[in-house]
Enzyme design. Sequence first.
Site, PDB file in Angstrom:
ATOM      1  N   HIS A 170       0.855  -1.200   0.000  1.00 16.00           N
ATOM      2  CA  HIS A 170       0.000   0.000   0.000  1.00 16.00           C
ATOM      3  C   HIS A 170       0.892   1.252   0.000  1.00 16.00           C
ATOM      4  O   HIS A 170       0.862   2.080   0.911  1.00 16.00           O
ATOM      5  CB  HIS A 170      -0.843  -0.080   1.276  1.00 16.00           C
ATOM      6  CG  HIS A 170      -1.947   0.910   1.438  1.00 16.00           C
ATOM      7  ND1 HIS A 170      -1.794   2.268   1.334  1.00 16.00           N
ATOM      8  CD2 HIS A 170      -3.247   0.712   1.733  1.00 16.00           C
ATOM      9  CE1 HIS A 170      -2.944   2.865   1.565  1.00 16.00           C
ATOM     10  NE2 HIS A 170      -3.853   1.941   1.811  1.00 16.00           N
ATOM     11  N   GLU A 278      -0.998   1.279  -5.333  1.00 13.61           N
ATOM     12  CA  GLU A 278      -0.782   0.055  -4.563  1.00 13.61           C
ATOM     13  C   GLU A 278      -0.826  -1.169  -5.480  1.00 13.61           C
ATOM     14  O   GLU A 278      -1.758  -1.313  -6.265  1.00 13.61           O
ATOM     15  CB  GLU A 278      -1.864  -0.050  -3.491  1.00 13.61           C
ATOM     16  CG  GLU A 278      -1.991   1.220  -2.668  1.00 13.61           C
ATOM     17  CD  GLU A 278      -3.259   1.254  -1.814  1.00 13.61           C
ATOM     18  OE1 GLU A 278      -3.708   0.190  -1.360  1.00 13.61           O
ATOM     19  OE2 GLU A 278      -3.803   2.357  -1.608  1.00 13.61           O
TER      20      GLU A 278
HETATM   21  O1  TA6 Z   1      -6.135   1.519  -0.210  1.00 11.64           O
HETATM   22  C1  TA6 Z   1      -7.020   2.554  -0.006  1.00 11.64           C
HETATM   23  C2  TA6 Z   1      -7.606   2.433   1.376  1.00 11.64           C
HETATM   24  O2  TA6 Z   1      -8.159   1.151   1.548  1.00 11.64           O
HETATM   25  C3  TA6 Z   1      -8.607   3.552   1.583  1.00 11.64           C
HETATM   26  O3  TA6 Z   1      -9.925   3.102   1.584  1.00 11.64           O
HETATM   27  C4  TA6 Z   1      -8.138   4.260   2.837  1.00 11.64           C
HETATM   28  O4  TA6 Z   1      -8.953   4.260   3.892  1.00 11.64           O
HETATM   29  C5  TA6 Z   1      -6.724   3.797   2.982  1.00 11.64           C
HETATM   30  O5  TA6 Z   1      -6.583   2.568   2.362  1.00 11.64           O
HETATM   31  C6  TA6 Z   1      -5.985   3.920   4.281  1.00 11.64           C
HETATM   32  O6  TA6 Z   1      -6.276   2.903   5.153  1.00 11.64           O
HETATM   33  P1  TA6 Z   1      -5.679   2.873   6.606  1.00 11.64           P
HETATM   34  O7  TA6 Z   1      -6.310   1.643   7.228  1.00 11.64           O
HETATM   35  O8  TA6 Z   1      -4.191   2.741   6.483  1.00 11.64           O
HETATM   36  O9  TA6 Z   1      -6.080   4.149   7.290  1.00 11.64           O
END
Ligand code: TA6
Length: 306
Positions: A170, A278
């Site tokens: 991510h 990602e």
């Molecule tokens: O990958 C995108 C995502 O799933 C978004 O929906 C967003 O909320 C982000 O990741 C961040 O997630 P986190 O759990 O690290 O706050």
Amino acid sequence: MSNPTLLARHAIPGHVSLRIGTNGLAFADIDNAHGSASLCLQGAHLMSWRPKDQAEPVVWLSPLATFAPGKSIRGGAPVCWPWFGPHVTESGWPGHGFARTVPWELCDTAALPDGSTSIGLTLTPTEATRAQWPHEARLALRVSVGRRLRIELTTHNPGPQDLVLGEALHTYLGISDIGAVEVQGLDACEYVDKVAGAVRKVQRGAVRFAGEVDRVYLNTGADCVIVDPGLQRRIEIAKTGSRATVVWTPWAEKADKMGDFGPGRAGQGGWREMVCVESANALDNVVTVPAGGSHTLSVSYAALPL
Ligand code: TA6
């Protein structure tokens, strides 16, 4: 591993130093001829990366990131595994799985002939992880910091049954301003638009940003490029073993709610200076790791002049 003596065995002068930092967490700092990077052993979380020829980091870390046992770090390259996004049935379980918030074992460090540095970590099941995912899969992460940054995430399945899982690196990439960049490589891809209530759409041209974007692009193994006129660079993201690409920017309102993006260089909000591209296996593209087999998701990043 937070025993300073054991950690110190992995230090390599001119390449890797190890330290115990905030809240007793262990960190590896890499500094070699090609660039610098830091990694938190909790979550095997690559936190930042800056090649020597770049004034600004390529992998972005929030200045407000917190480092605490069991908490995820805002920025870097969180390892999402063994599910991506919220758990399908258990809303109380951690979003993006548990791999990013549990301690990993540091296995090896190496200085390679081309001047790059490699670090290997593993995650083996514990009682706590089995409570959320009752399988014996072993996870390995290898990070190589050279002219490019390479991250390889391998799931080994020693068991008698195939395993189906979701996963992602991510990664938060550093940019000049979210309104000025575009992401190339996803033209004509079908995607799930999470901001529009999981509606399916098709991408036309490059991805540009004028509001919150949270999309899972499906059935794509394509490389992506972030074109950034402000920093006069393009970030190339090349992947294998990944069939989905997620593009995410929280934009102002969500970033304010999340509260940990910092003020940014110009005080416009740190969220403007990052975009997540990602490399994933998620939704339609969850991956099956065969019984007795393994699967590797591998991504390489490079910053090049425009
Ligand atoms: O990958 C995108 C995502 O799933 C978004 O929906 C967003 O909320 C982000 O990741 C961040 O997630 P986190 O759990 O690290 O706050």
